[in-house]
Design a protein around this motif. Structure first.
Motif, mmCIF file in Angstrom:
data_model
loop_
_atom_site.group_PDB
_atom_site.id
_atom_site.type_symbol
_atom_site.label_atom_id
_atom_site.label_comp_id
_atom_site.label_asym_id
_atom_site.label_seq_id
_atom_site.Cartn_x
_atom_site.Cartn_y
_atom_site.Cartn_z
ATOM 1 N N ALA A 91 0.808 -1.226 0.000
ATOM 2 C CA ALA A 91 0.000 0.000 0.000
ATOM 3 C C ALA A 91 0.837 1.270 0.000
ATOM 4 C CB ALA A 91 -0.927 -0.003 1.213
ATOM 5 N N ALA A 113 -2.216 3.596 0.645
ATOM 6 C CA ALA A 113 -3.580 3.285 0.226
ATOM 7 C C ALA A 113 -4.287 2.557 1.366
ATOM 8 C CB ALA A 113 -3.559 2.417 -1.023
ATOM 9 N N ASP A 142 -8.067 0.899 2.407
ATOM 10 C CA ASP A 142 -9.347 0.538 1.822
ATOM 11 C C ASP A 142 -10.383 0.118 2.854
ATOM 12 O OD1 ASP A 142 -8.127 -1.803 2.523
ATOM 13 O OD2 ASP A 142 -8.188 -2.703 0.530
#
Length: 119
Positions: free
Chosen positions: A35, A55, A57
């Motif tokens: 990520a 990142a 999620d």
């Protein structure tokens, strides 16, 4: 595509060493490794400080990220802070002293989880 949380280390060491150190620390966590991105800033000349993005999620990823940042800070000798921000305007900051206070880390985790929770 997951949302990205941008991390900035202030004050950064010469040549963005702290930013790279944090990126390496985050990549050492198997749950964050894929990520983490460290890229040159858009629209700037080469040599500027890289942009560190992670990142996320789901709320679990946000929790892991904040815990990892706090862990990195607790191993720092210099007085630095990490600002976490998103494009939607959410931001939070944690410094070396806050990272050593579990109540403050827990509050930041809750704030980050709310920031990435839909609705």
């Amino acid at each position: 595509m997951p949302d990205a949380i941008t991390l900035a280390v202030c004050p950064d060491l010469p040549s963005a060493d702290a930013q790279r150190s944090l990126a390496s620390w985050l990549r050492a966590d198997d749950r964050l490794r894929e990520a983490v991105t460290l890229t040159p800033p858009e629209g700037t000349a080469e040599g500027g400080a890289d942009v560190l993005r992670v990142a996320v999620d789901d709320p679990g990823a946000a929790m892991i990220l904040v815990q990892a940042v706090a862990g990195w800070l607790t191993h720092r000798r210099d007085d630095v802070a990490v600002t976490l921000s998103r494009v939607d305007g959410w931001s939070a900051e944690v410094d070396v002293q806050q990272a050593r206070d579990m109540d403050q880390v827990t509050a930041l985790i809750a704030e980050a989880v709310r920031a990435v929770t839909p609705g």
